[in-house]
Design an enzyme around this catalytic site. Sequence first.
Site, short mmCIF file in Angstrom:
data_model
loop_
_atom_site.label_atom_id
_atom_site.label_comp_id
_atom_site.label_asym_id
_atom_site.label_seq_id
_atom_site.Cartn_x
_atom_site.Cartn_y
_atom_site.Cartn_z
CB CYS A 116 -6.39 20.65 -38.44
SG CYS A 116 -6.30 19.77 -36.89
CD GLN B 240 -10.36 21.52 -25.95
OE1 GLN B 240 -10.63 22.54 -25.33
NE2 GLN B 240 -9.33 21.44 -26.77
CB SER C 127 -3.67 17.15 -23.06
OG SER C 127 -2.55 17.84 -23.57
N GLY D 41 -2.36 14.23 -24.79
CA GLY D 41 -3.69 13.73 -25.09
C GLY D 41 -3.68 12.68 -26.20
CB THR E 25 14.07 8.31 -18.42
OG1 THR E 25 14.96 7.20 -18.49
CG2 THR E 25 14.39 9.13 -17.18
CG HIS F 170 -0.74 21.44 -24.90
ND1 HIS F 170 -1.31 22.21 -25.89
CD2 HIS F 170 -0.89 20.17 -25.28
CE1 HIS F 170 -1.78 21.41 -26.84
NE2 HIS F 170 -1.54 20.17 -26.50
#
Length: 381
Positions: A325, A179, A199, A71, A237, A201
């Site tokens: 955070c 989200q 994203s 993300g 790659t 994960h």
Amino acid sequence: MRIRYFDNAATTKVRKEVFDKMFPYFMEEYGNPSSLYKLGRMARVGVEEARKQVANLVNCDKNEIYFTSGGTESDNTALKGIMYLDKCIGKHVITTKIEHHAILNTCKTLEEKGFKVTYLNVDEEGRVNVEELYNAITEDTVLISIMFANNEIGTIQPIEKIGEIAHEKGIIFHTDAVQACGNVEIDVKKMKIDMLSLSGHKIGAPKGIGALYVNKNIEFKNLIDGGHQERDKRAGTENVPGMIGLGEACRIAKRDLKIHAKRLQKFRDMYMQEIQDKVPDIKINGSMEERLPGNSNISFKGVNGSELLMKLDEKGICASAGSACSSGSSLPSHVLTAIGLTSEYAEGTLRVTFGEDNTKEDVEYLIENLANIVKEIRTNQ
Ligand SMILES: *Cc1c(COP(=O)(O)O)cnc(C)c1O
């Protein structure tokens, strides 16, 4: 002790189906997708199939999807990719005060380089005012970047309305949908979205893989120089297993969207209702209507957020605080500040985000322990 995981907005467990699909690409189909022999071609086939699955989730063409490392890179590429074009030097970007730091700090960098950035306010539920957006537009505005749904309080923005305004004014509209993906329906065509970040994960794929959708009529600059991968837009790659995993996660997200959202919302509503019934002096943050199905964000008056998290952790419960955070700082986050939460509430904020693996028993365990812990912290003061 069994871990009860309620921090699915921070990251999710890799899904079994996703892992199984990725597995052969480590030791069997390990070719470089650029290689011309069969082993390389097999990896290429897998990557292109995955690209199609990602495109299907947001209703775009597969050639409008660029794989990235996540993300953060998608957000950086969207903003810098547009603003660093020669014709955009010194121009204007509109965003909000409640974006993820991947957007906010990219905007800070842009400001340092002489670009102008407007940070829109949000109301007490975390919603952008489209009137204010309209008034912020100038002749120099080339890009609007507004998140689809907020990672802390779950508020969903009036995306379709924003897309309409951007479209009408000929301004590029980017949205950070990290989200929202897999939790709410997304249609970039219907919503007039020009660029979109997602994203892996956060939706059951591994960390370190993501994608950026860019409408085929929009020109942008690459961030990373090197080989010709991703149609010259993202050198290096390919992370083949990651791409395969993201494709599979997107396929499942699309297939299960409605039941998934319903399931999470049921747990979320049960949790919010019972906490309201059991615990006095709390404040529910965000909107009750325009909200991600699995998100809850509650402030407990006079409670220290880090202490709350530590006591929950002792019971095997993973959740998140509303401080900057959750990184040890006890200052209220920029999001809680922007919705005008007073510090006596903001400091005791708990984000609980539900996921695929949660059971009713997990939720009951959470409610009971949280109610007890809050009571204990308050009586010990
Ligand atoms: C997690 C998140 C990001 C960052 O994604 P990464 O893949 O971790 O780099 C960006 N925006 C939002 C809204 C997020 O929740």
